[in-house]
Design an enzyme around this catalytic site. Structure first.
Site, PDB file in Angstrom:
ATOM      1  N   THR A 149      72.480   0.378 -33.652  1.00  0.00           N
ATOM      2  CA  THR A 149      72.900  -0.630 -32.714  1.00  0.00           C
ATOM      3  C   THR A 149      74.410  -0.701 -32.696  1.00  0.00           C
ATOM      4  O   THR A 149      75.044  -0.272 -33.643  1.00  0.00           O
ATOM      5  CB  THR A 149      72.312  -1.956 -33.274  1.00  0.00           C
ATOM      6  OG1 THR A 149      70.918  -1.797 -33.350  1.00  0.00           O
ATOM      7  CG2 THR A 149      72.671  -3.160 -32.479  1.00  0.00           C
ATOM      8  N   ARG A 177      58.258  -3.402 -28.444  1.00  0.00           N
ATOM      9  CA  ARG A 177      58.782  -3.705 -29.787  1.00  0.00           C
ATOM     10  C   ARG A 177      60.212  -4.251 -29.670  1.00  0.00           C
ATOM     11  O   ARG A 177      61.040  -3.706 -28.945  1.00  0.00           O
ATOM     12  CB  ARG A 177      58.736  -2.437 -30.636  1.00  0.00           C
ATOM     13  CG  ARG A 177      59.379  -2.571 -32.020  1.00  0.00           C
ATOM     14  CD  ARG A 177      60.836  -2.201 -32.002  1.00  0.00           C
ATOM     15  NE  ARG A 177      61.429  -2.189 -33.338  1.00  0.00           N
ATOM     16  CZ  ARG A 177      62.739  -2.174 -33.552  1.00  0.00           C
ATOM     17  NH1 ARG A 177      63.572  -2.158 -32.531  1.00  0.00           N
ATOM     18  NH2 ARG A 177      63.206  -2.166 -34.770  1.00  0.00           N
ATOM     19  N   GLY A 179      63.530  -5.597 -32.110  1.00  0.00           N
ATOM     20  CA  GLY A 179      64.073  -5.654 -33.462  1.00  0.00           C
ATOM     21  C   GLY A 179      64.903  -6.906 -33.704  1.00  0.00           C
ATOM     22  O   GLY A 179      64.696  -7.954 -33.088  1.00  0.00           O
ATOM     23  N   ASP A 180      65.863  -6.786 -34.592  1.00  0.00           N
ATOM     24  CA  ASP A 180      66.678  -7.927 -35.007  1.00  0.00           C
ATOM     25  C   ASP A 180      67.766  -8.297 -34.004  1.00  0.00           C
ATOM     26  O   ASP A 180      68.237  -9.445 -33.985  1.00  0.00           O
ATOM     27  CB  ASP A 180      67.384  -7.577 -36.329  1.00  0.00           C
ATOM     28  CG  ASP A 180      68.258  -6.326 -36.178  1.00  0.00           C
ATOM     29  OD1 ASP A 180      67.697  -5.252 -35.878  1.00  0.00           O
ATOM     30  OD2 ASP A 180      69.489  -6.435 -36.328  1.00  0.00           O
ATOM     31  N   GLY A 201      70.779  -1.471 -37.901  1.00  0.00           N
ATOM     32  CA  GLY A 201      69.877  -0.912 -38.905  1.00  0.00           C
ATOM     33  C   GLY A 201      68.427  -1.097 -38.550  1.00  0.00           C
ATOM     34  O   GLY A 201      68.080  -1.310 -37.385  1.00  0.00           O
ATOM     35  N   GLY A 203      65.437  -2.732 -37.761  1.00  0.00           N
ATOM     36  CA  GLY A 203      65.250  -4.089 -37.267  1.00  0.00           C
ATOM     37  C   GLY A 203      64.150  -4.869 -37.962  1.00  0.00           C
ATOM     38  O   GLY A 203      64.289  -6.075 -38.192  1.00  0.00           O
TER      39      GLY A 203
HETATM   40  N1  GLY Z   1      68.728  -2.777 -35.224  1.00  0.00           N
HETATM   41  C1  GLY Z   1      68.161  -2.373 -34.019  1.00  0.00           C
HETATM   42  C2  GLY Z   1      66.720  -2.383 -33.966  1.00  0.00           C
HETATM   43  O1  GLY Z   1      66.045  -2.244 -34.990  1.00  0.00           O
HETATM   44  O2  GLY Z   1      66.195  -2.531 -32.906  1.00  0.00           O
END
Ligand code: GLY
Length: 285
Positions: A149, A177, A179-180, A201, A203
């Site tokens: 990211t 999906r 992520g973070d 990283g 997520g």
């Molecule tokens: N850090 C980005 C993701 O896992 O989507």
């Protein structure tokens, strides 16, 4: 040290092959310089974070915007968020398709009551605000780097902090999906009295640990480098790789990662723009 303004950007926590290192450095340098131009001109931290991330979303080196990776269906779904430390306003979008600059859609959403829009609803909102559309075909991103990211944290000369993230997610994940990156307290957070953070990283790991929230809690007692080091140390509990950038309210920058490399750029009035590919380079300074 108290700095008039300060910025830190990241281009992903990952292993970067030697021949790709220059692209990561140049991309981080360009992004930090874009934020610097905003901040030197008296612009806001929000505008500086947007400027840095706009540059990285257009750079095929990074998994965000133009360089986003494909999910298991071969589609590109992107997540982005922007948060203001002044009033904790937040704009976040997830699993959005078809826009060139997810960070600008997130920025527009700062003015709206909704905090997080997903999928078709996010795309409809982007159309309503006239967001620019992206070219369909993604670039050929080397698969060993097609992860992670981009992000930025900025402090402006009015003492305002902002944090942002933008990502194409992870290669080959399930459709839908998330992520973070668009989730406050996980991929990012900013609060003027404490500091600002942005992650890259795996997520799922960052989400499960609520890593940005842990840093915000620690910033009341620890210095910013100790706070990011403590967050990355938590990754050992769940596995996976992550990197984190942060600023404290005085503009002191810090970052930590458990990946081999972490592409980072910093800028402040004393030291200008600098780039790093790992924490040792930064700490040896
Ligand atoms: N850090 C980005 C993701 O896992 O989507």
């Amino acid at each position: 040290v108290v700095r008039a303004w300060s910025v830190i950007v990241h281009g992903g926590a990952k292993t970067i092959r030697p021949e790709r290192q220059i692209h990561n450095r140049t991309g981080c340098e360009t992004a930090a310089a874009a934020a610097q131009a905003v901040l030197e001109g008296g612009g806001s931290a929000i505008d500086a974070v947007e400027a840095a991330i706009l540059a990285m979303e257009d750079d095929p080196t990074f998994n965000a915007g133009y360089g986003s990776v494909q999910n298991a269906d071969g589609d590109i779904e992107m997540d982005a968020a922007l948060m203001s430390g002044v009033d904790l306003s937040l704009g976040a979008i997830a699993a959005i398709r078809g826009v060139r600059h997810p960070i600008s859609v997130a920025k527009a959403l700062l003015q709206d009551k909704a905090v997080l829009l997903v999928g078709d609803g996010a795309a409809r909102y982007a159309a309503e605000i006239g967001a620019e559309l992206r070219a369909d075909s993604p670039p050929a991103v080397p698969s060993d780097e097609a992860c992670n990211t981009v992000g930025c944290v900025a402090l402006d000369n009015a003492g305002r902090l902002a944090a942002g993230t933008s990502t194409g997610g992870l290669n080959g994940v399930r459709a839908g999906r998330v992520g973070d990156s668009p989730i406050p307290g996980c991929g990012l957070y900013a609060e003027d009295a404490l500091g600002g953070v942005s992650f890259s990283g795996d997520g799922e790991s960052i989400l499960r640990l609520a890593l940005a929230a842990r840093i915000m809690g620690d910033l009341a007692a620890l210095d910013v480098q100790a706070a990011v080091d403590a967050a990355i140390a938590q990754m050992g509990r769940v596995g996976g790789e992550a990197g984190c950038i942060a600023l404290d309210p005085r503009g002191n920058a810090a970052f930590a990662h458990n990946s081999e490399h972490f592409a980072v750029g910093t800028a402040d009035p004393e030291q200008g723009v600098r780039t790093f590919l790992n924490q040792k380079e930064f700490l040896d300074g």
